[in-house]
Every structure is written in structure tokens, then in C-alpha cells.
Write an enzyme that holds these catalytic residues in place. Structure first.
Site, short mmCIF file in Angstrom:
data_model
loop_
_atom_site.label_atom_id
_atom_site.label_comp_id
_atom_site.label_asym_id
_atom_site.label_seq_id
_atom_site.Cartn_x
_atom_site.Cartn_y
_atom_site.Cartn_z
N GLU A 134 1.37 -1.26 -0.14
CA GLU A 134 0.05 0.15 0.25
C GLU A 134 1.14 1.31 -0.27
O GLU A 134 2.30 0.58 0.23
CB GLU A 134 -0.85 0.44 1.43
N GLY A 136 2.67 4.11 1.29
CA GLY A 136 3.08 4.57 2.56
C GLY A 136 3.55 3.07 3.29
O GLY A 136 4.35 4.06 4.80
N GLY A 138 4.45 0.49 2.15
CA GLY A 138 6.67 -0.43 1.45
C GLY A 138 6.40 -1.90 1.86
O GLY A 138 5.49 -2.34 1.61
N SER A 139 7.10 -1.78 2.69
CA SER A 139 7.30 -3.83 2.70
C SER A 139 6.65 -3.77 4.47
O SER A 139 7.54 -5.54 4.52
CB SER A 139 9.67 -3.92 2.77
N ASP A 251 6.16 -17.78 3.40
CA ASP A 251 6.73 -18.79 3.81
C ASP A 251 6.80 -20.17 2.19
O ASP A 251 7.61 -20.81 1.61
CB ASP A 251 6.47 -20.32 4.27
N ARG A 254 8.58 -16.88 -1.33
CA ARG A 254 9.20 -16.23 -1.62
C ARG A 254 10.31 -17.23 -2.01
O ARG A 254 10.86 -16.93 -2.63
CB ARG A 254 9.96 -15.94 0.16
N GLU A 376 7.77 -9.34 -3.00
CA GLU A 376 8.18 -10.28 -1.51
C GLU A 376 8.94 -9.70 -0.45
O GLU A 376 9.24 -11.01 0.25
CB GLU A 376 7.62 -11.82 -2.54
N GLY A 377 8.93 -8.55 -0.47
CA GLY A 377 9.91 -8.36 0.34
C GLY A 377 11.38 -8.21 -0.07
O GLY A 377 12.09 -9.23 -0.72
#
Length: 399
Positions: A134, A136, A138-139, A251, A254, A376-377
Site C-alpha cells: 500500500e 506509505g 512499503g515492505s 513461506d 518467497r 515479496e519482501g
């Protein structure tokens, strides 16, 4: 310890490899230039994958779950492994086209990870995008502000999602929203929102550095009514379990993103070795310290690539065998994302003007690989998760 690919997946790997070379590579540059144009050539491939799934072969993102086998003592190589091995070869062809493949979205992996049996059957065959990020936040997925308010037999969604891969093309979107902001991350759930649902609107498509064949959308949700039955998994808020339910999705997804990075880097490595084949020792008989600087750099990249591949294999194997793999999934994603980007960029550098021009796909692979270290991070988020697991710290104790 057997570090080779499972023999039962060799036919799948070979088919995916041939598809990458004969279907994806020839249209790779075409759809890189025609950003947002849908690659119609993928419809036939998607139908082929659907047929393989119906025959019980279990390929693709929708098979990446932790359901494993009925025998708790059995060691299996299942849907996560087959999905990852297939993804490696497809991204060896083109990452953007793989991300554009119908019914192979990350949202499909999310459904496979947390849906109950009834939902798995009901959403079987859907093409699901995944909407997490979204403006603002971020990750930091835990700070999601999109709300889901219960209203009778429905939930009403309000919020905005950005960087939604296949957000315009997909049949449905898996939307992460909070049931109660006061309860923090424990209240975050995921919902399947079918395309065309009133209140859901694709606001725009993003122009990107890489993976241009894949559409990346901004989607708004304004009083968007979704059946309560579309909340994936358990609707109860378990404060003790916290964010763990949501992390089950990561899990599974990634390691698949790690597989994408491994595949893209594999393409660059093979091409750079082909370009400089006359300067390399194909049998690796020359001691490392006696090789040329060029050869030494390529050998080092090969070693890093192999490490990333094995870490990815470990994380997918653990998922197939229903073992907790949150740390291993983050390790695989962090290693493969970083190494994949480093390898593709280094190959462009070593190839000089050849690597930088559009006559080669090296420059494209370098552009495509960057996103694999971000979505995905990000690299930083993965390292934070790994540190928490290693030190036994909670998210509030280690930020």
C-alpha cells in the site's frame, strides 16, 4: 544428502526448458517493447499446464502448499518443489512472461497456502493476483491499512493497493486487509475478490524498469462488498498466533521468487560463458588462483548461484514436508534475490558493449532481475526476519 533434482521431475524440467527456449525467448524482446500488451502466445501454454494438473502431475504455483502427504513420516518432493523447478526454467526464458502466465500468479500460491478444502475447490482454475503493498507502508506488510468490515454475510473492503502484479488481467485478486486496526498484525486476513466486483477499480498501470510484459496495477477498493466465504482460511483473530497465519503465504511464495531469481541468473551465466568460452576451462582443471580475472569472476558467480539454488531447494523441500520454513524461505529469497541481481549486472559489465545492446538479452535479464530482490519482501526485510528467527526476538523487540 542428495542435492540433485528429483528424478521424477526431470520430464517437467526438460519440458519447461524447451518451452523457455522455443516459446518464451523468441517473443521476449517483442513484449518487452510492447509494455502492457498481453502475450496471447501464453494462452496455449497455460492450457497445457492446466491439462498437466488435471492429469495429476501437479505443476505450477497453485500446487505450492504445505498440505503434503497423508503419511506424516513420509519424505516427499511435492508441489512446492515441482513449481520451483518449473519456474527456474521458465525464468531462464523470460521472467516477465512467466509472471504473465494465466493461473500461475502469486495469488494462486497464496490460495494454495492458506485456503481450506472447500475454498481450494471453489477457486480452482482462477487466475489470482496478490495485493499486499500500500502507499506509505512499503515492505512492512504488518502496517496494512486496507480495512475489512463485517456486514452480515459479507465483508466491506476499503483501501488502496499498489504494485499488484497481473492486477488488470487476473480473474481475481487476493487482497490483504485488517479486520481490526487496534489488534495489529493478528487481524490481517486475505480475501479473494473476483474481477468486476463493484467497488474494486484498476486505477492505472505502472511503467517499469523490467518485467514489462507483466502488468503492474494500482487498485482501489471503495465499499467493495465481498462474501465472508471468500476470506481465506480461518476467520477468527488469534492474537497469540499473531502474524503467523499471514506469514504462511510468504513461506510458500518467497522460495518461488527465489526460484525466479535463480532461473534469470542461470540464463545470464550460461550466455556469458558462451561468449567467453575460449577463455574458460570447461573442466575446471585450472586452479582458481591461476585463472584469469575474467574466469575467476565467472567461477565465483557460479558458486554463488549454486548456493542460492540449494537454499531455495531446501526451503521448498521443507514446505512440501510441512516443516516450519519461515527462516529458510527468507534466507532463500534474500540470497537468490541479491545474487541474481549481482550476476545479471556483472554479466552485462563483462560483456561490455555486447551486453549493453538490445541485440542481446543480457541487458533485459539485468533489468528483470532487480524486481526479484524487491517484491515479496525486500533484501532488508528478509535480513530482519532472519535476524529475528536466529536471535529469538519478536517484531516489537527487533525492528
Amino acid at each position: 544428502m542428495n542435492l540433485q533434482n528429483p528424478k521424477k521431475f526431470q520430464m517437467l524440467i526438460d519440458q519447461a526448458h524447451e518451452t523457455a527456449l522455443n516459446v518464451l525467448r523468441p517473443i521476449s524482446r517483442k513484449y518487452d517493447k510492447a509494455e502492457h500488451a498481453y502475450p496471447k502466445e501464453l494462452d496455449m501454454l497455460a492450457a497445457l499446464l492446466d491439462g498437466m494438473n488435471e492429469s495429476g502431475e501437479g505443476v505450477g504455483a497453485a500446487n505450492a502448499s504445505k498440505r503434503g502427504t497423508a503419511d506424516p513420516d513420509a519424505v516427499v518432493n511435492g508441489g512446492n518443489m515441482s513449481a520451483a523447478l518449473g519456474i527456474i526454467e521458465m525464468c531462464y526464458g523470460d521472467t516477465g512472461l512467466l509472471l504473465s502466465m494465466p493461473r500461475q500468479g502469486l495469488g494462486n500460491s497464496a490460495i494454495a497456502a492458506v485456503a481450506n478444502d472447500e475454498q481450494l475447490e471453489r477457486f480452482k482454475g482462477t487466475w489470482a493476483a496478490m495485493a499486499i503493498t500500500e502507499p506509505g507502508c512499503g515492505s512492512d506488510s504488518a502496517s496494512i491499512r486496507t480495512t475489512a468490515t463485517k456486514d452480515g454475510d459479507d465483508y466491506i473492503l476499503n483501501g488502496e493497493k499498489i504494485f499488484v502484479t497481473s492486477g488488470e488481467r487476473a480473474d481475481s485478486v487476493v487482497v490483504w486487509a485488517t479486520l481490526d486496526k487496534k489488534l495489529g498484525r493478528a487481524a490481517i486476513k486475505s480475501f479473494v475478490v473476483p474481477k468486476g466486483t463493484p467497488g474494486m477499480k484498476v486505477e492505472r498501470l505502472e511503467h517499469k524498469l523490467g518485467i514489462k510484459a507483466s502488468d503492474t496495477a494500482v487498485i482501489s477498493f471503495i465499499d467493495c462488498r465481498v462474501p465472508a466465504a471468500n476470506l481465506l482460511g480461518n476467520p477468527e483473530i488469534d492474537v497469540a498466533k499473531g502474524f503467523a497465519g499471514v506469514m504462511e503465504t510468504f513461506d510458500n511464495t518467497r522460495p518461488l521468487v527465489a526460484a525466479m531469481a535463480v532461473g534469470c541468473a542461470k540464463a545470464s551465466l550460461e550466455r556469458i560463458k558462451e561468449i567467453f568460452k575460449d577463455q574458460l576451462d570447461p573442466d575446471y582443471k585450472t586452479p582458481y588462483l591461476q585463472t584469469s580475472n575474467l574466469a575467476a569472476q565467472i567461477y565465483r558467480m557460479e558458486a554463488e548461484w549454486e548456493a542460492a539454488r540449494l537454499l531455495m531447494i531446501k526451503a521448498t523441500w521443507m514446505a512440501d514436508n510441512k516443516k516450519p520454513n519461515s527462516k529458510e524461505a527468507s534466507i532463500a529469497k534474500a540470497k537468490a534475490g541479491r545474487v541474481g541481481n549481482e550476476i545479471t549486472l556483472k554479466c552485462v559489465e563483462l560483456a561490455a558493449s555486447v551486453g549493453y545492446g538490445e541485440d542481446e538479452l543480457l541487458e533485459k535479464w539485468a533489468r528483470d532481475s532487480k524486481i526479484l530482490d524487491i517484491f515479496e519482501g525486500t533484501q532488508q526485510i528478509q535480513q530482519l526476519i532472519i535476524a529475528r528467527r536466529e536471535l529469538g526476538k519478536s517484531s516489537s523487540e527487533l525492528k
